[in-house]
Design an enzyme around this catalytic site. Structure first.
Site, mmCIF file in Angstrom:
data_model
loop_
_atom_site.group_PDB
_atom_site.id
_atom_site.type_symbol
_atom_site.label_atom_id
_atom_site.label_comp_id
_atom_site.label_asym_id
_atom_site.label_seq_id
_atom_site.Cartn_x
_atom_site.Cartn_y
_atom_site.Cartn_z
ATOM 1 N N TRP A 61 0.788 -1.054 0.144
ATOM 2 C CA TRP A 61 -0.613 0.462 0.388
ATOM 3 C C TRP A 61 1.017 1.409 -0.084
ATOM 4 O O TRP A 61 0.688 2.447 -0.959
ATOM 5 C CB TRP A 61 -0.851 0.221 1.451
ATOM 6 C CG TRP A 61 -1.707 0.964 0.898
ATOM 7 C CD1 TRP A 61 -3.130 1.378 0.517
ATOM 8 C CD2 TRP A 61 -1.408 2.408 2.305
ATOM 9 N NE1 TRP A 61 -3.646 2.319 1.448
ATOM 10 C CE2 TRP A 61 -2.397 3.484 1.863
ATOM 11 C CE3 TRP A 61 -0.048 3.096 2.858
ATOM 12 C CZ2 TRP A 61 -3.158 4.527 2.346
ATOM 13 C CZ3 TRP A 61 -1.105 4.356 3.637
ATOM 14 C CH2 TRP A 61 -1.988 5.157 2.992
ATOM 15 N N HIS A 62 1.840 1.276 0.852
ATOM 16 C CA HIS A 62 3.000 2.365 0.925
ATOM 17 C C HIS A 62 3.416 2.490 -0.339
ATOM 18 O O HIS A 62 3.912 4.190 -0.953
ATOM 19 C CB HIS A 62 4.075 2.078 1.827
ATOM 20 C CG HIS A 62 3.291 2.165 3.484
ATOM 21 N ND1 HIS A 62 3.125 1.618 4.241
ATOM 22 C CD2 HIS A 62 3.417 3.509 3.626
ATOM 23 C CE1 HIS A 62 2.382 1.703 5.385
ATOM 24 N NE2 HIS A 62 3.009 3.150 5.482
#
Length: 227
Positions: A61-62
């Site tokens: 996600w990052h």
């Protein structure tokens, strides 16, 4: 606005760290991924597996880079070990528990912030042997803060920029001091709103204005731009 970071660097374990770090993201992943997978209701093996899945997704996600995946997997692994050895870990003195937690979190940030895995491993090796000589130009950008250099030049201490080892030690000491005395500014505003509004916002606005002037000639990279 809900509280999102509650002094995570004052945590004495990884479990406590993830209860205080990026609370909104942690709550989202727990509610929509960890619990639907079974959470901790189906035994320890499933619980640890679910934890690793959540942190794998958190890393991805990052950013779309292997460094973020490794960052997430390391956090997941340490968190599982923390839960598995919780009783033994709690027997350690609080000061040592904080040092272990803080140290591992800092090493994990090397993977998070590096351009690739080789750079991260290279920097960690440098840290382990206390070799703080100037790094390769491509790696120096990772620890380059032009605002600090401009501030040192402004107060007549520009020669300190050349002393990498000294700057590193000073940075570590300042970070340590900040972490140990830091207070949650959001909770402080709620508890002392009138006093804070009258006096402290003036200092805050002046500081932000001064920092913005120092940073006018620099382009700030958005941390999630690689996603």
């Amino acid at each position: 606005m809900p509280l999102n970071f509650n002094l995570p660097y004052q945590s004495y374990s990884f479990t406590e760290f993830w209860k205080k770090w990026h609370i909104s993201l942690t709550s989202f992943l727990t509610k929509y991924i960890y619990i639907p997978l079974g959470g901790n209701r189906r035994g320890k093996v499933v619980m640890y597996t679910n934890t690793m899945i959540v942190f794998f997704i958190s890393g991805f996600w990052h950013g779309a880079n292997y460094t973020f995946i490794i960052w997430g997997l390391i956090h997941g692994t340490i968190l599982c070990m923390n839960k598995l050895l919780n009783e033994k870990f709690n027997r350690i003195t609080p000061a040592l528990r904080w040092i272990i937690t803080f140290g591992i979190v800092m090493l994990c940030w090397v993977f998070f912030r590096s351009n690739n895995i080789n750079d991260a491993i290279f920097i960690i090796k440098k840290i382990m042997v206390c070799d703080f000589q100037p790094l390769d130009v491509s790696l120096t950008n990772l620890i380059h803060f032009p605002e600090i250099n401009m501030l040192l030049s402004f107060i007549g201490l520009s020669k300190m920029i050349e002393h990498t080892e000294l700057m590193f030690v000073i940075a570590i000491l300042l970070i340590f001091l900040y972490v140990m005395i830091e207070k949650n500014i959001i909770l402080e505003v709620k508890e002392n709103f009138i006093k804070f509004k009258k006096y402290r916002f003036v200092f805050l606005y002046c500081f932000m204005g001064f920092w913005s002037l120092l940073n006018m000639n620099e382009v700030v990279t958005f941390i999630y731009e690689m996603f």
